[in-house]
Design an enzyme around this catalytic site. Structure first.
Site, mmCIF file in Angstrom:
data_model
loop_
_atom_site.group_PDB
_atom_site.id
_atom_site.type_symbol
_atom_site.label_atom_id
_atom_site.label_comp_id
_atom_site.label_asym_id
_atom_site.label_seq_id
_atom_site.Cartn_x
_atom_site.Cartn_y
_atom_site.Cartn_z
ATOM 1 N N GLU A 501 -10.874 8.349 -7.070
ATOM 2 C CA GLU A 501 -11.626 7.330 -6.308
ATOM 3 C C GLU A 501 -10.991 5.944 -6.417
ATOM 4 O OE1 GLU A 501 -15.860 7.353 -6.430
ATOM 5 O OE2 GLU A 501 -15.973 9.523 -6.310
HETATM 6 C C1 LIG Z 1 -8.863 15.676 -10.733
HETATM 7 C C2 LIG Z 1 -8.702 14.998 -9.417
HETATM 8 C C3 LIG Z 1 -9.675 15.140 -8.437
HETATM 9 C C4 LIG Z 1 -9.494 14.572 -7.171
HETATM 10 N N1 LIG Z 1 -10.389 14.837 -6.159
HETATM 11 C C5 LIG Z 1 -10.073 14.471 -4.893
HETATM 12 C C6 LIG Z 1 -10.856 14.918 -3.781
HETATM 13 O O1 LIG Z 1 -11.851 15.613 -3.948
HETATM 14 N N2 LIG Z 1 -10.465 14.569 -2.539
HETATM 15 C C7 LIG Z 1 -9.360 13.798 -2.314
HETATM 16 O O2 LIG Z 1 -9.051 13.539 -1.167
HETATM 17 N N3 LIG Z 1 -8.616 13.321 -3.334
HETATM 18 C C8 LIG Z 1 -8.934 13.661 -4.613
HETATM 19 N N4 LIG Z 1 -8.148 13.216 -5.669
HETATM 20 C C9 LIG Z 1 -7.049 12.337 -5.405
HETATM 21 C C10 LIG Z 1 -7.167 10.989 -6.037
HETATM 22 O O3 LIG Z 1 -8.048 10.177 -5.333
HETATM 23 C C11 LIG Z 1 -5.732 10.443 -6.096
HETATM 24 O O4 LIG Z 1 -5.146 11.111 -7.189
HETATM 25 C C12 LIG Z 1 -5.634 8.993 -6.235
HETATM 26 O O5 LIG Z 1 -5.968 8.415 -5.036
HETATM 27 C C13 LIG Z 1 -4.231 8.538 -6.667
HETATM 28 O O6 LIG Z 1 -3.193 9.151 -5.954
HETATM 29 P P1 LIG Z 1 -1.937 9.787 -6.746
HETATM 30 O O7 LIG Z 1 -2.480 10.662 -7.816
HETATM 31 O O8 LIG Z 1 -1.058 10.402 -5.759
HETATM 32 O O9 LIG Z 1 -1.262 8.566 -7.439
HETATM 33 P P2 LIG Z 1 -0.228 7.508 -6.805
HETATM 34 O O10 LIG Z 1 -0.755 7.016 -5.518
HETATM 35 O O11 LIG Z 1 1.119 8.092 -6.838
HETATM 36 O O12 LIG Z 1 -0.336 6.325 -7.844
HETATM 37 C C14 LIG Z 1 0.345 6.354 -9.105
HETATM 38 C C15 LIG Z 1 0.064 5.054 -9.834
HETATM 39 O O13 LIG Z 1 0.542 3.942 -9.073
HETATM 40 C C16 LIG Z 1 -0.479 2.970 -8.934
HETATM 41 N N5 LIG Z 1 -0.348 2.291 -7.654
HETATM 42 C C17 LIG Z 1 -0.151 2.830 -6.433
HETATM 43 N N6 LIG Z 1 -0.074 1.876 -5.506
HETATM 44 C C18 LIG Z 1 -0.247 0.688 -6.130
HETATM 45 C C19 LIG Z 1 -0.295 -0.676 -5.737
HETATM 46 N N7 LIG Z 1 -0.150 -1.071 -4.489
HETATM 47 N N8 LIG Z 1 -0.496 -1.605 -6.685
HETATM 48 C C20 LIG Z 1 -0.649 -1.270 -7.970
HETATM 49 N N9 LIG Z 1 -0.612 -0.010 -8.397
HETATM 50 C C21 LIG Z 1 -0.422 0.965 -7.510
HETATM 51 C C22 LIG Z 1 -1.784 3.744 -9.037
HETATM 52 O O14 LIG Z 1 -2.825 2.896 -9.489
HETATM 53 C C23 LIG Z 1 -1.424 4.803 -10.068
HETATM 54 O O15 LIG Z 1 -1.594 4.275 -11.350
HETATM 55 C C24 LIG Z 1 -8.352 13.771 -6.926
HETATM 56 C C25 LIG Z 1 -7.399 13.573 -7.945
HETATM 57 C C26 LIG Z 1 -7.556 14.180 -9.156
HETATM 58 C C27 LIG Z 1 -6.497 13.999 -10.190
#
Ligand SMILES: Cc1cc2nc3c(=O)[nH]c(=O)nc-3n(C[C@H](O)[C@H](O)[C@H](O)COP(=O)(O)OP(=O)(O)OC[C@H]3O[C@@H](n4cnc5c(N)ncnc54)[C@H](O)[C@@H]3O)c2cc1C
Length: 822
Positions: A501
């Site tokens: 989220e």
């Molecule tokens: C257990 C679990 C359940 C989930 N459930 C759902 C679901 O039901 N439906 C769904 O659609 N999604 C779901 N998600 C997805 C979740 O919302 C994403 O994992 C999240 O949005 C982050 O994306 P990412 O993991 O690809 O990280 P990335 O986007 O690759 O980010 C990696 C890091 O970079 C940082 N970062 C990225 N951009 C910036 C910026 N501009 N400035 C500063 N920092 C930045 C982030 O804060 C993070 O620390 C789930 C994820 C998990 C792990």
């Protein structure tokens, strides 16, 4: 002196008028009167004349519109339009999707505390309370976290059945559609209680009641969609999931490459207009068991079948699980927290346009729909999960620290452990207040864009810190997994809340201040809107009105910051009681400081500010801590100002104020334009940085409060599953506290006897026999000591297993898997 007097009067009147935010005309009239009085009282006429001239130099051009508009406002409008941060479509939607509640006051530099204190106290309805005492309590009693997290890697069938039958998935669905129709507060309390026993259960229940098919249908669904799906979602005939994230789009969710092409296709035997979808999603909670998939994709209409727009934009649809082309069912394994979560793929999956959420009318409006609903779920699910964990963590760790003895003392008596305990108590107090505040904002009908990010970020961050301290205090007891371990899984799962989220780093550095600065600022959004007005005259006039409001606001904040800094915020009107009035005054100070620093940053950096994430993150920290402390003070008032809670409130407040000053100091020391940073420092910290973290004496009080039964401790535990049932070791340990304390004098007597008397027996039961026989303990004391021993054994014991029990049921050695893959 007669020469200096007119200038001193000039400065004093200007400062006074700025502090109180008087209008320019009032300031000019007052200045004129004061200077005349000065002259009549014998001040130097020449000096008075110079002072009057200086005042007129400012007042005349600003007070006469014929001079001000063309000579001052028009050039400033040009400059402003140039530095205005260019708003992307995504940002514009995000800004328009939220409402502004009390947090707007925090950005005002002079918060009207009545706006906060007049808000009704959040209360549960009779139905919600009955649900908590009935089905929620029963579900907690059914929960064996080890069985779920290790043995099955899933909820047992009877729990799934119970959840569906009792409409846990339909808490937010209105009663008219067969749901429970709970308020946001009711939803919060249910998740809070469930999470105090198992985060797998709480997330299983939380997700369908957060952003997903039900929420989206309630807001945008066609009547037909609502009539069909909502009753089925409410009673669990449909299990929903919502799929946005994929390998190529995580935090930057608007960049999803998943697409749908408008075309004709087969649906229920008929040839209809629809969309053919291709998608690659991952991390989707409940996907492996979902029957109804909410899907976000970008919609294209290359053949112009529904209009002239080729790239229609992000759209949302509902896909029944058995739609041909969907690959679903495999699972991810999120940090040993085996709630259902997995990937989801599809190629050329055809659905009719009637499966778009809201129908064709909402095609392309998906991002706006998501952002509008996001703040609701984000205010509740994760903050409530952290809150339940914090309540349970604080109580059980306090009890454990009393029961567990080393070096002849309860470990909680050692100052090192006391420090960690104090952090746990203070953070539990903070998290619970914050989670309740954001849920209450939703319950009042707000779309709390900024509070939801604050609550999500800080509840999950503090939750992670709290569980870490709890683990350290429990030592090996926290580390050895098994049915007796009530901490390890929460500790393992804490990064999940951090990531979902809105991942926390981005939430802090980009969203809290980024949205707050524009949404909550009293003038910026108005100025931005004014610059976009089509009529040039109206644009100039509207911009003029807002710009001078803004300038007055900025000057006032500079004066207020300096004044509060010089007086250590000991003056000024404030609500509260004798204990909390000084807290409100401090918050008045930091509100003015935040507004001053935010304005200066926006003025100097304009659109570049959003790339200065370190600055934005620190200013976001100040805004967050102001919101968090307000939430604590509001709850303190709502609960009737309980004196017993004061150590908790004080610890949490001092911690927050210290964090504010650390954030401000970091922001100003690293300010991108160094001389401006020095100038701001002089205004903000004229006597230096003075806030200190909570004192050891306060920490001792908080730690003691957690280690013995009392009303503040009881209040902290309200809402957690504390029933001392067989499946709830934490509840059991907590329930021992009273008896353990009653037995302590007897224990001391016993231990002293062991040291001072010549006792032959080595084993505990034999020592008791000897004590009763020789009369240095009574039979009643012996029973008490036996009971104490039983309770202590229950508290400190850990599990052990046969090797086979630790092996996963689906275990296949990696070598075999590699061979099969080759
Ligand atoms: C257990 C679990 C359940 C989930 N459930 C759902 C679901 O039901 N439906 C769904 O659609 N999604 C779901 N998600 C997805 C979740 O919302 C994403 O994992 C999240 O949005 C982050 O994306 P990412 O993991 O690809 O990280 P990335 O986007 O690759 O980010 C990696 C890091 O970079 C940082 N970062 C990225 N951009 C910036 C910026 N501009 N400035 C500063 N920092 C930045 C982030 O804060 C993070 O620390 C789930 C994820 C998990 C792990």
């Amino acid at each position: 002196m007669s020469i200096l007097a007119p200038f001193l009067v000039l400065i004093a009147v200007a400062g006074f008028a700025a502090y109180h935010r008087w209008r320019l005309a009032v300031w000019a009239a007052l200045t004129a009167t004061a200077l005349v009085a000065c002259w009549l009282l014998g001040a130097s006429p020449a000096a008075t004349l110079v002072a009057a001239f200086l005042a007129a130099l400012v007042a005349v051009p600003l007070l006469i519109p014929q001079i001000r508009l063309p000579l001052i406002t028009a050039p400033l409008l040009k400059f402003y339009t140039r530095i205005l941060p260019p708003l992307s479509e995504t940002e514009r939607v995000a800004l328009e999707a939220g409402t502004v509640g009390f947090e707007g006051e925090l950005f005002s530099g002079r918060p009207d505390w009545n706006v906060l204190l007049d808000q009704p106290m959040p209360v549960l309805s009779a139905d919600e309370q009955a649900f908590l005492d009935g089905p929620v309590e029963e579900l907690c009693r059914m929960t064996h976290d080890w069985d779920i997290t290790h043995v099955r890697a899933d909820l047992p069938p009877d729990m799934w059945e119970f959840i569906k039958k009792n409409k846990f998935f339909g808490m937010i669905v209105p009663k008219e559609y067969g749901g429970l129709g709970f308020s946001a507060l009711g939803n919060h309390k249910v998740i809070e209680k469930l999470s105090s026993i198992s985060s797998v259960v709480s997330s299983t229940v939380g997700v369908p009641n957060s952003l997903g098919p039900a929420e989206l249908l309630m807001h945008y669904g066609t009547q037909e969609q609502k009539d069909h799906y909502l009753p089925r979602l409410a009673d669990g005939r449909e299990v929903p999931c919502f799929a946005l994230t994929g390998p190529w789009a995580g935090s930057d969710a608007t960049s999803i490459p998943d697409f749908g092409i408008v075309c004709k296709g087969e649906w229920n035997g008929a040839n209809v207009l629809g969309v053919k979808l291709t998608f690659d999603k991952r991390y989707i909670t409940l996907a492996p068991v979902a029957t109804l998939i909410g899907m976000a994709f970008r919609m294209y209409d290359p053949d112009g079948l529904i209009g002239d727009t080729r790239d229609i934009g992000i759209s949302l649809a509902l896909l029944p699980r058995d739609t041909p082309g969907i690959e679903i069912g495999r699972r991810h394994f999120p940090l040993n927290s085996p709630f259902q979560n997995g990937p989801l793929n599809g190629r050329e999956v055809f659905i009719p346009l009637s499966q778009l959420i809201g129908g064709e009318a909402y095609a392309g409006k998906g991002w706006q729909m998501l952002v509008e609903c996001l703040s609701i779920g984000r205010s509740i699910t994760l903050p409530s999960t952290a809150s339940g964990g914090a309540r349970m963590g604080a109580l059980v760790t306090g009890a454990y620290a009393r029961i567990r003895k080393q070096f002849g003392l309860s470990i909680g008596r050692f100052e090192g452990v006391e420090e960690a305990l104090a952090r746990i108590g203070g953070k539990a107090y903070t998290i619970t207040a914050l989670a309740e505040a954001s849920a209450a904002a939703v319950a009042r009908g707000e779309l709390p864009a900024v509070p939801s990010t604050i609550s999500k970020y800080h509840c999950t961050e503090m939750g992670r810190e709290l569980i870490q301290d709890a683990m350290d205090i429990h030592g090996g007891k926290g580390i050895i997994l098994g049915p007796k371990n009530y901490l390890g899984r929460s500790w393992q799962a804490s990064p999940i809340s951090i990531t979902v989220e809105g991942a926390n780093i981005m939430t802090r550095s980009l969203m809290i201040f980024g949205q707050g600065a524009i949404l909550c600022h009293p003038w910026v959004l108005k100025e931005m809107k004014a610059t976009a007005l089509p009529d040039p005259d109206e644009r100039l006039r509207e911009f003029d009105r807002n710009l001078f409001g803004h300038i007055g606001f900025a000057i006032s904040n500079a004066v207020r910051s300096l004044w509060f800094g010089l007086t250590a915020a000991r003056v000024g009107s404030a609500p509260g009681d004798a204990y909390t009035r000084r807290y409100y005054r401090k918050l008045n100070r930091y509100s003015a400081v935040l507004a001053l620093c935010a304005d200066t940053s926006m003025l100097l950096l304009g659109g570049k500010l959003k790339f200065k994430e370190s600055l934005s993150g620190r200013l976001g920290d100040v805004l967050s801590q102001l919101y968090i402390t307000s939430a604590m003070l509001k709850r303190y008032e709502d609960q009737g100002r309980p004196a017993a809670d004061q150590p908790l409130l004080a610890w949490a407040f001092h911690d927050a104020v210290h964090k504010i000053e650390v954030a401000l100091s970091g922001a100003l020391r690293n300010f991108p334009v160094r001389p401006v940073g020095w100038m701001l420092w002089a205004l903000v910290f004229p006597l230096g940085r003075r806030a200190q973290p909570p004192s050891d004496r306060l920490g001792h009080k908080v730690a003691s409060l957690l280690m013995s039964p009392n009303e503040a401790r009881d209040r902290l535990g309200v809402g957690a599953f504390l029933t001392p049932a067989a499946n709830n070791p934490a509840g059991r340990i907590n329930s021992y506290l009273q008896k353990v304390i009653l037995a302590e004098p007897v224990e001391r007597k016993f231990l002293k006897a062991l040291k001072t008397r010549d006792i032959e027996s080595l084993a505990f039961p034999a020592q008791l026999d000897e004590g009763v026989r020789e009369g240095w303990i009574t039979a009643a004391e012996r029973a008490q000591l036996e009971e104490l021993r039983e309770m202590t054994v229950d508290a400190i014991s850990v599990d052990d297993f046969e090797s086979e029990e630790l092996r996963s049921a689906g275990y296949r050695p990696q070598r075999e898997q590699d061979r099969a893959a080759a």
